[in-house]
Design an enzyme around this catalytic site. Structure first.
Site, PDB file in Angstrom:
ATOM      1  N   HIS A   1      12.492 -20.899 -28.690  1.00 20.88           N
ATOM      2  CA  HIS A   1      13.020 -19.251 -29.377  1.00 20.88           C
ATOM      3  C   HIS A   1      12.240 -18.287 -27.756  1.00 20.88           C
ATOM      4  CE1 HIS A   1      11.955 -15.814 -31.620  1.00 20.88           C
ATOM      5  NE2 HIS A   1      12.420 -15.934 -32.749  1.00 20.88           N
TER       6      HIS A   1
ATOM      7  N   GLY B   1       8.005 -13.291 -34.442  1.00 21.49           N
ATOM      8  CA  GLY B   1       7.565 -12.002 -35.179  1.00 21.49           C
ATOM      9  C   GLY B   1       6.596 -12.795 -35.888  1.00 21.49           C
ATOM     10  N   VAL B   2       7.186 -14.451 -36.680  1.00 15.81           N
ATOM     11  CA  VAL B   2       6.507 -14.498 -38.062  1.00 15.81           C
ATOM     12  C   VAL B   2       5.102 -15.374 -37.601  1.00 15.81           C
ATOM     13  CG1 VAL B   2       8.957 -15.270 -39.565  1.00 15.81           C
ATOM     14  CG2 VAL B   2       8.084 -16.377 -38.127  1.00 15.81           C
TER      15      VAL B   2
ATOM     16  N   GLU C   1       1.730 -15.095 -38.867  1.00 19.16           N
ATOM     17  CA  GLU C   1       0.260 -15.459 -39.285  1.00 19.16           C
ATOM     18  C   GLU C   1      -0.721 -15.000 -37.916  1.00 19.16           C
ATOM     19  OE1 GLU C   1       0.537 -18.278 -40.688  1.00 19.16           O
ATOM     20  OE2 GLU C   1      -0.897 -19.179 -40.050  1.00 19.16           O
TER      21      GLU C   1
ATOM     22  N   ILE D   1      11.083 -15.182 -26.294  1.00 23.99           N
ATOM     23  CA  ILE D   1      10.342 -13.602 -27.317  1.00 23.99           C
ATOM     24  C   ILE D   1       9.428 -14.623 -28.232  1.00 23.99           C
ATOM     25  CG2 ILE D   1      10.720 -12.256 -29.022  1.00 23.99           C
ATOM     26  CD1 ILE D   1      13.240 -11.603 -27.028  1.00 23.99           C
TER      27      ILE D   1
HETATM   28  C1  BDE Z   1      12.548  -8.566 -30.987  1.00 19.66           C
HETATM   29  C2  BDE Z   1      11.603  -7.851 -31.928  1.00 19.66           C
HETATM   30  C3  BDE Z   1      11.370  -6.696 -31.977  1.00 19.66           C
HETATM   31  N1  BDE Z   1      12.204  -6.183 -31.416  1.00 19.66           N
HETATM   32  C4  BDE Z   1      13.410  -6.906 -30.543  1.00 19.66           C
HETATM   33  C5  BDE Z   1      13.092  -8.289 -30.311  1.00 19.66           C
HETATM   34  C6  BDE Z   1      14.037  -8.272 -28.843  1.00 19.66           C
HETATM   35  O1  BDE Z   1      14.369  -7.703 -27.941  1.00 19.66           O
HETATM   36  N2  BDE Z   1      14.427 -10.004 -29.299  1.00 19.66           N
HETATM   37  N3  BDE Z   1      15.582 -10.074 -28.302  1.00 19.66           N
HETATM   38  C7  BDE Z   1      16.083 -11.015 -28.681  1.00 19.66           C
HETATM   39  C8  BDE Z   1      16.808 -12.020 -27.710  1.00 19.66           C
HETATM   40  C9  BDE Z   1      17.444 -13.510 -27.909  1.00 19.66           C
HETATM   41  C10 BDE Z   1      18.215 -14.038 -27.719  1.00 19.66           C
HETATM   42 BR1  BDE Z   1      18.440 -16.046 -27.460  1.00 19.66          BR
HETATM   43  C11 BDE Z   1      18.892 -13.064 -26.336  1.00 19.66           C
HETATM   44  O2  BDE Z   1      19.638 -13.605 -24.983  1.00 19.66           O
HETATM   45  C12 BDE Z   1      18.445 -12.160 -26.115  1.00 19.66           C
HETATM   46 BR2  BDE Z   1      19.127 -11.052 -24.584  1.00 19.66          BR
HETATM   47  C13 BDE Z   1      17.304 -11.087 -26.995  1.00 19.66           C
HETATM   48  O3  BDE Z   1      16.913  -9.767 -26.700  1.00 19.66           O
END
Ligand code: BDE
Length: 144
Positions: free
Chosen positions: A49, A58-59, A63, A55
């Protein structure tokens, strides 16, 4: 420091890789708690992930808040109790949490009537609110 990880392990049944509270730095017994989760690049969940884009789910942040709430219940003067989480509401994931972040887990009891406890949880990195949730648990010494 109020509780180190060994004391937290005496309070919670959770273990690696699912114990998500490293330290308790503040407790107002029966009312509020502040915990710490240090997020490292070695977390198992970063493998998937996401590959090349770590990242924290969020879950898992909520938790971690629920686990901090569990520690709060065990420090509320009622012993031998189990904490069964029943619902979460108003969940928000506001910012990505990445390797190196220090998650500050703040949980306060918003309602406590008998077995039913409600909590407000907020997770911070530095001064930023990164996630939040309200959640409800049944606190009981009996099996659910
Ligand atoms: C996640 C939670 C709250 N605010 C922003 C985020 C976030 O930026 N998530 N990003 C996920 C993400 C996943 C993939 Br795979 C990717 O290639 C990229 Br560029 C991302 O920003």
């Amino acid at each position: 420091m109020i509780m180190d990880v060994n004391q937290i392990k005496q309070a919670l049944p959770h273990r690696y890789p699912f114990l998500l509270v490293d330290r308790i730095i503040e407790i107002d017994p029966g009312k509020a708690i502040t915990g710490i989760k240090n997020v490292t690049v070695n977390e198992q969940f970063f493998e998937g992930h996401f590959p090349g884009k770590p990242i924290m789910p969020g879950v898992l942040q909520v938790e971690a808040l629920a686990q901090a709430a569990g520690v709060l219940v065990t420090n509320s003067g009622i012993d031998g109790n189990m904490v069964y989480f029943m619902s979460m509401d108003k969940v928000k994931f506001r910012k990505p949490v990445v390797p190196g972040d220090r998650l500050v887990l703040k949980v306060a009891v918003s309602h406590n009537r008998g077995k039913v406890w409600k909590f407000k949880g907020e997770a911070f990195v530095d001064e930023s609110l990164v996630s939040e949730a309200e959640f409800t648990a049944m606190v009981s010494s009996e099996e659910f």
